[in-house]
Scaffold this motif. Structure first.
Motif, PDB file in Angstrom:
ATOM      1  N   VAL A 112      -4.838  -4.522  -5.500  1.00  0.00           N
ATOM      2  CA  VAL A 112      -4.497  -3.772  -4.289  1.00  0.00           C
ATOM      3  C   VAL A 112      -5.688  -3.798  -3.322  1.00  0.00           C
ATOM      4  O   VAL A 112      -5.529  -4.003  -2.119  1.00  0.00           O
ATOM      5  CB  VAL A 112      -4.103  -2.325  -4.633  1.00  0.00           C
ATOM      6  CG1 VAL A 112      -3.941  -1.510  -3.370  1.00  0.00           C
ATOM      7  CG2 VAL A 112      -2.816  -2.315  -5.439  1.00  0.00           C
ATOM      8  N   SER A 134      -6.036  -5.870   0.462  1.00  0.00           N
ATOM      9  CA  SER A 134      -6.589  -5.375   1.726  1.00  0.00           C
ATOM     10  C   SER A 134      -7.690  -6.307   2.230  1.00  0.00           C
ATOM     11  O   SER A 134      -7.737  -6.646   3.412  1.00  0.00           O
ATOM     12  CB  SER A 134      -7.136  -3.963   1.528  1.00  0.00           C
ATOM     13  OG  SER A 134      -7.801  -3.533   2.680  1.00  0.00           O
ATOM     14  N   ALA A 146      -4.376   6.721  -1.188  1.00  0.00           N
ATOM     15  CA  ALA A 146      -3.707   6.553  -2.470  1.00  0.00           C
ATOM     16  C   ALA A 146      -4.257   7.511  -3.517  1.00  0.00           C
ATOM     17  O   ALA A 146      -3.593   7.802  -4.513  1.00  0.00           O
ATOM     18  CB  ALA A 146      -3.862   5.108  -2.953  1.00  0.00           C
ATOM     19  N   TYR A 195      -0.649  -2.903   8.947  1.00  0.00           N
ATOM     20  CA  TYR A 195      -1.982  -2.611   8.410  1.00  0.00           C
ATOM     21  C   TYR A 195      -3.058  -3.581   8.898  1.00  0.00           C
ATOM     22  O   TYR A 195      -4.124  -3.177   9.358  1.00  0.00           O
ATOM     23  CB  TYR A 195      -1.924  -2.626   6.880  1.00  0.00           C
ATOM     24  CG  TYR A 195      -3.249  -2.396   6.211  1.00  0.00           C
ATOM     25  CD1 TYR A 195      -3.798  -1.129   6.168  1.00  0.00           C
ATOM     26  CD2 TYR A 195      -3.957  -3.441   5.627  1.00  0.00           C
ATOM     27  CE1 TYR A 195      -5.017  -0.896   5.564  1.00  0.00           C
ATOM     28  CE2 TYR A 195      -5.178  -3.218   5.021  1.00  0.00           C
ATOM     29  CZ  TYR A 195      -5.706  -1.953   4.998  1.00  0.00           C
ATOM     30  OH  TYR A 195      -6.909  -1.739   4.407  1.00  0.00           O
ATOM     31  N   PHE A 215       0.846  -1.191   0.000  1.00  0.00           N
ATOM     32  CA  PHE A 215       0.000   0.000   0.000  1.00  0.00           C
ATOM     33  C   PHE A 215       0.886   1.246   0.000  1.00  0.00           C
ATOM     34  O   PHE A 215       2.009   1.199   0.485  1.00  0.00           O
ATOM     35  CB  PHE A 215      -0.906   0.001   1.228  1.00  0.00           C
ATOM     36  CG  PHE A 215      -1.769  -1.211   1.316  1.00  0.00           C
ATOM     37  CD1 PHE A 215      -2.474  -1.661   0.213  1.00  0.00           C
ATOM     38  CD2 PHE A 215      -1.878  -1.926   2.494  1.00  0.00           C
ATOM     39  CE1 PHE A 215      -3.273  -2.790   0.287  1.00  0.00           C
ATOM     40  CE2 PHE A 215      -2.673  -3.065   2.577  1.00  0.00           C
ATOM     41  CZ  PHE A 215      -3.369  -3.489   1.473  1.00  0.00           C
ATOM     42  N   PRO A 216       0.379   2.331  -0.527  1.00  0.00           N
ATOM     43  CA  PRO A 216       1.183   3.561  -0.565  1.00  0.00           C
ATOM     44  C   PRO A 216       1.315   4.186   0.819  1.00  0.00           C
ATOM     45  O   PRO A 216       0.738   5.237   1.083  1.00  0.00           O
ATOM     46  CB  PRO A 216       0.424   4.459  -1.540  1.00  0.00           C
ATOM     47  CG  PRO A 216      -0.966   3.963  -1.521  1.00  0.00           C
ATOM     48  CD  PRO A 216      -0.911   2.511  -1.196  1.00  0.00           C
ATOM     49  N   HIS A 243       1.656   7.292  -7.953  1.00  0.00           N
ATOM     50  CA  HIS A 243       2.190   6.033  -7.439  1.00  0.00           C
ATOM     51  C   HIS A 243       2.453   5.118  -8.605  1.00  0.00           C
ATOM     52  O   HIS A 243       1.677   5.050  -9.537  1.00  0.00           O
ATOM     53  CB  HIS A 243       1.184   5.374  -6.500  1.00  0.00           C
ATOM     54  CG  HIS A 243       0.871   6.198  -5.310  1.00  0.00           C
ATOM     55  ND1 HIS A 243       1.805   6.496  -4.361  1.00  0.00           N
ATOM     56  CD2 HIS A 243      -0.273   6.801  -4.920  1.00  0.00           C
ATOM     57  CE1 HIS A 243       1.243   7.242  -3.424  1.00  0.00           C
ATOM     58  NE2 HIS A 243      -0.015   7.445  -3.749  1.00  0.00           N
ATOM     59  N   LYS A 244       3.533   4.394  -8.496  1.00  0.00           N
ATOM     60  CA  LYS A 244       3.788   3.384  -9.528  1.00  0.00           C
ATOM     61  C   LYS A 244       3.349   2.050  -8.962  1.00  0.00           C
ATOM     62  O   LYS A 244       4.003   1.482  -8.100  1.00  0.00           O
ATOM     63  CB  LYS A 244       5.265   3.367  -9.892  1.00  0.00           C
ATOM     64  CG  LYS A 244       5.610   4.495 -10.836  1.00  0.00           C
ATOM     65  CD  LYS A 244       7.009   4.309 -11.401  1.00  0.00           C
ATOM     66  CE  LYS A 244       7.438   5.561 -12.126  1.00  0.00           C
ATOM     67  NZ  LYS A 244       8.505   6.264 -11.440  1.00  0.00           N
ATOM     68  N   TRP A 245       2.219   1.581  -9.434  1.00  0.00           N
ATOM     69  CA  TRP A 245       1.716   0.293  -8.941  1.00  0.00           C
ATOM     70  C   TRP A 245       2.376  -0.828  -9.703  1.00  0.00           C
ATOM     71  O   TRP A 245       2.690  -0.707 -10.871  1.00  0.00           O
ATOM     72  CB  TRP A 245       0.205   0.208  -9.107  1.00  0.00           C
ATOM     73  CG  TRP A 245      -0.514   1.260  -8.344  1.00  0.00           C
ATOM     74  CD1 TRP A 245      -0.993   2.437  -8.839  1.00  0.00           C
ATOM     75  CD2 TRP A 245      -0.823   1.268  -6.964  1.00  0.00           C
ATOM     76  NE1 TRP A 245      -1.580   3.152  -7.839  1.00  0.00           N
ATOM     77  CE2 TRP A 245      -1.493   2.456  -6.679  1.00  0.00           C
ATOM     78  CE3 TRP A 245      -0.595   0.351  -5.936  1.00  0.00           C
ATOM     79  CZ2 TRP A 245      -1.937   2.773  -5.404  1.00  0.00           C
ATOM     80  CZ3 TRP A 245      -1.040   0.672  -4.676  1.00  0.00           C
ATOM     81  CH2 TRP A 245      -1.701   1.873  -4.420  1.00  0.00           C
ATOM     82  N   GLY A 246       2.548  -1.935  -8.999  1.00  0.00           N
ATOM     83  CA  GLY A 246       3.167  -3.104  -9.645  1.00  0.00           C
ATOM     84  C   GLY A 246       2.262  -3.711 -10.674  1.00  0.00           C
ATOM     85  O   GLY A 246       1.104  -3.378 -10.785  1.00  0.00           O
ATOM     86  N   ARG A 267      -8.534   3.501   4.489  1.00  0.00           N
ATOM     87  CA  ARG A 267      -7.121   3.391   4.835  1.00  0.00           C
ATOM     88  C   ARG A 267      -6.210   3.203   3.626  1.00  0.00           C
ATOM     89  O   ARG A 267      -5.024   3.485   3.702  1.00  0.00           O
ATOM     90  CB  ARG A 267      -6.911   2.241   5.816  1.00  0.00           C
ATOM     91  CG  ARG A 267      -7.738   2.323   7.080  1.00  0.00           C
ATOM     92  CD  ARG A 267      -7.004   2.898   8.271  1.00  0.00           C
ATOM     93  NE  ARG A 267      -5.563   2.721   8.227  1.00  0.00           N
ATOM     94  CZ  ARG A 267      -4.924   1.668   8.697  1.00  0.00           C
ATOM     95  NH1 ARG A 267      -5.572   0.711   9.260  1.00  0.00           N
ATOM     96  NH2 ARG A 267      -3.614   1.595   8.623  1.00  0.00           N
ATOM     97  N   VAL A 268      -6.728   2.665   2.543  1.00  0.00           N
ATOM     98  CA  VAL A 268      -5.863   2.424   1.379  1.00  0.00           C
ATOM     99  C   VAL A 268      -6.254   3.297   0.185  1.00  0.00           C
ATOM    100  O   VAL A 268      -5.443   4.038  -0.344  1.00  0.00           O
ATOM    101  CB  VAL A 268      -5.891   0.932   0.960  1.00  0.00           C
ATOM    102  CG1 VAL A 268      -5.040   0.719  -0.278  1.00  0.00           C
ATOM    103  CG2 VAL A 268      -5.397   0.053   2.092  1.00  0.00           C
ATOM    104  N   SER A 273     -13.050  -0.022   5.540  1.00  0.00           N
ATOM    105  CA  SER A 273     -11.689   0.335   5.968  1.00  0.00           C
ATOM    106  C   SER A 273     -10.715   0.311   4.803  1.00  0.00           C
ATOM    107  O   SER A 273      -9.727   1.044   4.823  1.00  0.00           O
ATOM    108  CB  SER A 273     -11.194  -0.552   7.115  1.00  0.00           C
ATOM    109  OG  SER A 273     -11.847  -1.756   7.167  1.00  0.00           O
ATOM    110  N   THR A 274     -10.989  -0.522   3.805  1.00  0.00           N
ATOM    111  CA  THR A 274     -10.128  -0.499   2.627  1.00  0.00           C
ATOM    112  C   THR A 274     -10.195   0.862   1.940  1.00  0.00           C
ATOM    113  O   THR A 274      -9.171   1.431   1.553  1.00  0.00           O
ATOM    114  CB  THR A 274     -10.562  -1.602   1.636  1.00  0.00           C
ATOM    115  OG1 THR A 274     -10.503  -2.858   2.301  1.00  0.00           O
ATOM    116  CG2 THR A 274      -9.661  -1.630   0.422  1.00  0.00           C
ATOM    117  N   LYS A 316      -6.955  -3.621  -9.211  1.00  0.00           N
ATOM    118  CA  LYS A 316      -7.921  -4.390  -8.438  1.00  0.00           C
ATOM    119  C   LYS A 316      -7.229  -5.199  -7.340  1.00  0.00           C
ATOM    120  O   LYS A 316      -7.755  -5.367  -6.239  1.00  0.00           O
ATOM    121  CB  LYS A 316      -8.656  -5.327  -9.406  1.00  0.00           C
ATOM    122  CG  LYS A 316      -9.944  -5.882  -8.877  1.00  0.00           C
ATOM    123  CD  LYS A 316     -10.670  -6.625 -10.007  1.00  0.00           C
ATOM    124  CE  LYS A 316     -11.472  -7.771  -9.453  1.00  0.00           C
ATOM    125  NZ  LYS A 316     -11.345  -9.000 -10.246  1.00  0.00           N
TER     126      LYS A 316
END
Lengths: 311, 323
Positions: free
Chosen positions: B200, B204, B222, A165, A155-156, B320-323, B217-218, B213-214, B198
């Motif tokens: 990511v 979570s 982001a 987390y 996560f960022p 952000h560079k996501w994988g 918090r994420v 919460s996803t 998806k």
């Protein structure tokens, strides 16, 4: 033999950590290591009742999950047909088979992630420690059955926050950074990442390399102390060196956690798996010890696949 | 991964072609390239001439006096004061409009991308947001007037003695301004949420977190850059908007607080912004102070340029560079 859940004595359950499971035979603790190793001796007073038995040699294999005639369909398409399998702790189970054979769907059924797809319909039963997962709370199940994805997906946020987390619950009783630190450190150590990140826990996780990110994701899963860890082609986006490190990590973890890995890489399956399940078009074609599946497969299809005739 | 590999491949193919470009390109391609160049340069010329013209005019008329004094009624330009009140008005209206639009816009975007069911309702909401982008602001302003002139809305509107509700106030203008900023907030937030892969979200969920919460918090952290970009673009829209101000904020150049409660009285009262100040003082309006209109327009331009620079900085830093 009965399985008993004992609350661990260090008050970690207050910190939102699930209780440690110990295996109890007729009321007595057998000479096995505790299912979850904590503290690594670095935190004084914490590790004593959890000391790891060093002289333990044989692998303690114990059933964690049982899949009973599982079927999954997406609308009209049957992705998994009548699959029965067993997932044991102390073992690495590899799911192999050509693309679209239902391996990943099977894997995602184990933590009910497949239920997020609106069209998915599941039949059959999946038991976790003899408890039907269908009646378990999704969030509780997923804390016990962790998952690692094909792409590293931290996560960022900072490295520390990533690992912590899963431990931070909503509500007023959220554990503070101090309470979480030993767990975070332990998870990073078990994922084999501690030495590389110990000085920069507050750096953003996305600044790590791909292999490090994937190990961070392992640490993130380990922090909630799962009983089962699902790996969905965890090395397919990584270079050979990172892959080797991750494989080492997986093998080290299998004593404590049941591991299921989906892989397209047969060499990888051969290197790390104890049991192998070969799937084809949604059917479980063959399931057995890795040596048998690779060296003396019983089904013709398995023979063709492991020889590399199709894939 | 697959798309990434594809990108690399196309880049590799392109490079050698670029080297020998001049010799290889056909006549049609070369004409197309020429047109692209001409239109691009034309746009730059127009943009720069507007900026430079306003800068030259504006700087020559701007001084500390117009920035710090309130607008006054006067026949001669020297008697008309400065534009302190319109500047305050711009700030107040922008803050108010953004404060309404940002949470609602982020909420709509989250609902559309993360829930979006029933699908028919989602499409309806989408269409509504698109309608707001295309709606002429004067139409929204008239609509606002209709609502805020009802006696029900009297607490939020400038009212005359005897109970006539004027439907004009910072509240009224701010509410309608939020509709103008809303699509930008929704758009920026949605774009950011959609760019999060998806897996990511699934990561979570796989840690035993629920959707709420996803998101909190994420996904929202982001999307911070996208939300900030959308909100800033929305602010720029509010700052540049004139029709809504003229119709809903009233034509009084000074802030005219209404009622006895401090702070709230300002929002219930009427006033002006830089845009309405420019309009009224330019030859298009009453035309009493054209030089000050230039100065105000220059200030307006500076604010909008500053906001655009901010947007660029946010998008550059927040990716952000996501994988």
């Amino acid at each position: 033999m009965g399985i008993e859940t004992t609350d661990d004595e260090r008050g970690l359950s207050e910190a939102g950590v699930p209780p440690v499971r110990r295996i109890v035979v007729d009321g007595e603790t057998p000479p096995v290591r505790v299912a979850h190793r904590i503290g690594n001796g670095a935190s004084p007073g914490l590790d004593e009742p959890f000391a790891v038995e060093q002289d333990f040699e044989a692998v303690w294999v114990e059933e964690r999950m049982r899949i009973e005639s599982l079927g999954v369909r997406f609308g009209q398409k049957e992705a998994v047909k009548d699959v029965s399998l067993q997932v044991n702790s102390g073992e690495v189970l590899a799911l192999i088979g050509p693309s679209g054979c239902g391996k990943t769907t099977l894997l995602r059924s184990l933590n009910k992630l497949v239920d997020l797809t609106p069209t998915a319909i599941r039949s059959g039963r999946i038991l976790l420690d003899d408890e039907d997962t269908a009646y378990m709370d999704d969030t509780l199940l997923r804390k016990k059955v962790g998952m690692l994805f094909q792409q590293p997906n931290p996560f960022p946020m900072t490295i520390f926050d990533n690992v912590a987390y899963g431990l931070r619950e909503r509500g007023s009783k959220r554990p503070g950074k101090k309470a979480l630190e030993p767990i975070v450190v332990d998870a990073l150590e078990r994922a084999g990442l501690w030495d590389e990140v110990s000085d920069n826990l507050n750096h953003p996780a996305l600044s790590l390399s791909g292999g490090q990110q994937q190990r961070l994701c392992i640490a993130r899963s380990l922090a909630v102390r799962p009983e089962v860890l699902l790996l969905d082609e965890p090395c397919s986006a990584l270079d050979p060196i990172s892959t080797a490190i991750i494989e080492d990590t997986i093998v080290n973890l299998k004593d404590e956690i049941a591991i299921v890995i989906v892989t397209h890489n047969l060499q990888q399956a051969e290197r790390i798996a104890d049991k192998v399940a070969f799937m084809y078009l949604g059917d479980l074609v063959e399931y057995g010890p890795a040596t048998q599946v690779f060296n003396a497969p019983m089904a013709e299809r398995t023979k063709d696949y492991v020889r590399g005739d199709f894939g | 991964m697959i798309s990434g590999a594809g990108k690399k491949r196309t880049r590799r193919v392109r490079k050698p072609r670029k080297k020998g470009a001049k010799g290889v390109w056909s006549i049609g391609d070369r004409i197309g390239l020429g047109i692209a160049w001409i239109t691009g340069i034309f746009l730059c010329v127009v943009a720069f001439s507007v900026t430079i013209y306003l800068a030259v005019k504006g700087i020559s008329y701007i001084n500390l006096d117009v920035l710090t004094s309130r607008p006054e009624a006067g026949v001669e330009q020297s008697e008309t004061g400065g534009f302190l009140d319109p500047m305050i008005g711009t700030v107040l209206l922008t803050v108010l409009g953004t404060a309404i639009a940002a949470p609602i816009g982020v909420g709509i975007a989250i609902w559309l991308t993360e829930y979006g069911r029933p699908a028919s309702l989602a499409r309806f909401v989408e269409a509504g947001v698109e309608m707001l982008v295309g709606a002429p602001s004067i139409a929204l302003a008239i609509f606002g007037l209709l609502i805020f002139q009802t006696s029900f809305m009297a607490p939020f509107s400038f009212t005359a003695e005897g109970g006539a509700v004027f439907g004009r106030s910072f509240f009224a203008a701010g509410a309608i301004m939020s509709l103008i900023a809303l699509p930008f907030v929704v758009g920026g937030t949605r774009e950011a949420l959609n760019s999060i892969p998806k897996h990511v979200r699934e990561a979570s969920f796989a840690l035993g977190k629920d959707q709420a919460s996803t998101i909190r918090r994420v996904l929202l952290p982001a999307s911070r850059a996208g939300i900030a970009t959308g909100t800033t673009l929305g602010m720029a829209q509010i700052i540049g908007e004139t029709a809504v101000v003229v119709v809903l904020l009233g034509a009084s150049l000074q802030l005219a607080p209404e009622g006895a409660i401090p702070v709230l009285d300002i929002f219930k009262g009427t006033g002006s912004t830089l845009t309405s100040y420019v309009y009224i003082n330019s030859p298009a309006g009453e035309g009493k102070a054209p030089e000050k209109a230039y100065a105000a327009a220059f200030v307006l331009l500076l604010i909008v340029i500053a906001l655009n620079v901010m947007v660029n900085q946010i998008t550059k830093r927040g990716q952000h560079k996501w994988g």
